[in-house]
Design an enzyme around this catalytic site. Structure first.
Site, short mmCIF file in Angstrom:
data_model
loop_
_atom_site.label_atom_id
_atom_site.label_comp_id
_atom_site.label_asym_id
_atom_site.label_seq_id
_atom_site.Cartn_x
_atom_site.Cartn_y
_atom_site.Cartn_z
N ARG A 35 0.88 -1.19 -0.10
CA ARG A 35 0.13 0.07 -0.08
C ARG A 35 0.96 1.30 0.03
O ARG A 35 0.27 2.25 -0.38
CB ARG A 35 -0.94 -0.08 1.17
N ILE A 61 -7.54 7.14 -0.39
CA ILE A 61 -7.18 5.75 -0.41
C ILE A 61 -8.25 4.97 0.71
O ILE A 61 -7.98 5.24 1.86
CB ILE A 61 -5.93 5.30 -0.52
N SER A 62 -8.83 3.95 0.20
CA SER A 62 -9.84 3.47 1.26
C SER A 62 -9.12 2.80 2.30
O SER A 62 -8.12 2.49 2.20
CB SER A 62 -10.98 2.39 0.54
N GLN A 63 -9.78 2.61 3.44
CA GLN A 63 -9.39 1.82 4.73
C GLN A 63 -9.09 0.32 4.41
O GLN A 63 -9.89 -0.33 3.82
CB GLN A 63 -10.51 2.09 5.66
#
Ligand code: SAH
Length: 216
Positions: A35, A61-63
């Site tokens: 990530r 950016i998503s969890q």
């Protein structure tokens, strides 16, 4: 193992222990898609915290735990053609690319040109052969590469559009956070035959809004 590698391992161990990440191929895909390549400069040290992080122009950016839940529900398989609506950082598209392998394809569409440019740079670092990035409004899906085996919305949507459902293969599935601007329910819709779908709900979430013609 360097510091980021150690943090990545810790995050994935946490996602497995907490039950967010279950399937072996998904755990492998997470491991193979670091990530920290997908966050903004200066945010690398937070890349393996289980939190959403800012990108450019209000995108996020998503969890990680949310991405894990969505991909467990989506069940991307080897050879699938997947449409992702909302490329963001490109992280989820690259995880999907590992799941579908080189025999499959990921088409990801992003409405914001700056975000799309940022995502393209990130995606190139991993050199996937099966990811197509499109700049445009994906609120009604993306016709040119349809039909898709799977469709995933990564932004909050008022509904899963008839157009998107029309681009789904029979036995295909859609995962989308559906609801209001403030709160959404994670919906899974399966097309069991032409014109017939079944739907399930999987908890509440908060996503940034889908824009465009069929967005908010
Ligand atoms: N899954 C992504 C996070 C995406 S955030 C990741 O891994 O980083 C949601 C994204 O959807 C934002 O980048 C936003 O710009 C984009 N978006 C919003 N409305 C859209 C639309 N109509 N079509 C395509 N992308 C859209």
């Amino acid at each position: 193992m360097d510091e980021l590698g150690r943090k990545s391992k810790e995050l994935i161990d946490y996602l497995v222990l907490s039950g967010h990440l279950k399937k072996k191929y998904l755990i492998e895909a997470f491991k193979e898609t670091p990530r920290h390549h997908f966050v903004m400069r200066g945010y690398q040290k937070y890349a393996y915290d289980d939190i959403a992080l800012p990108l450019v122009n209000q995108a996020t950016i998503s969890q990680p735990s949310t991405v894990a839940v969505m991909l467990e529900l989506l069940q991307p398989k080897k050879g699938d053609k997947v449409l992702e609506i909302g490329t963001g950082s490109g992280w989820e598209a690259c995880i999907l690319s590992k799941c579908v392998s080189d025999s499959g394809k990921v088409v990801t569409i992003e409405i914001d040109e700056d975000v799309a440019e940022f995502a393209k740079g990130n995606i190139e670092k991993l050199k996937p052969k099966n990811v197509k990035t499109v700049v445009g409004d994906g609120s009604a899906g993306y016709g040119p590469d349809a039909p898709y085996d799977k469709i995933i919305y990564t932004a909050a949507t008022p509904e899963i559009s008839m157009q998107a459902l029309g681009q789904l293969s029979v036995h295909g599935r859609v995962v989308a956070p559906v609801g209001s601007l403030l709160l959404q329910t994670m919906k899974v819709v399966e097309k069991i035959s032409l014109g017939k779908t079944v739907e399930g709900s999987h908890g509440t979430f908060q996503f940034i809004p889908l824009r465009g013609k069929l967005g908010f």
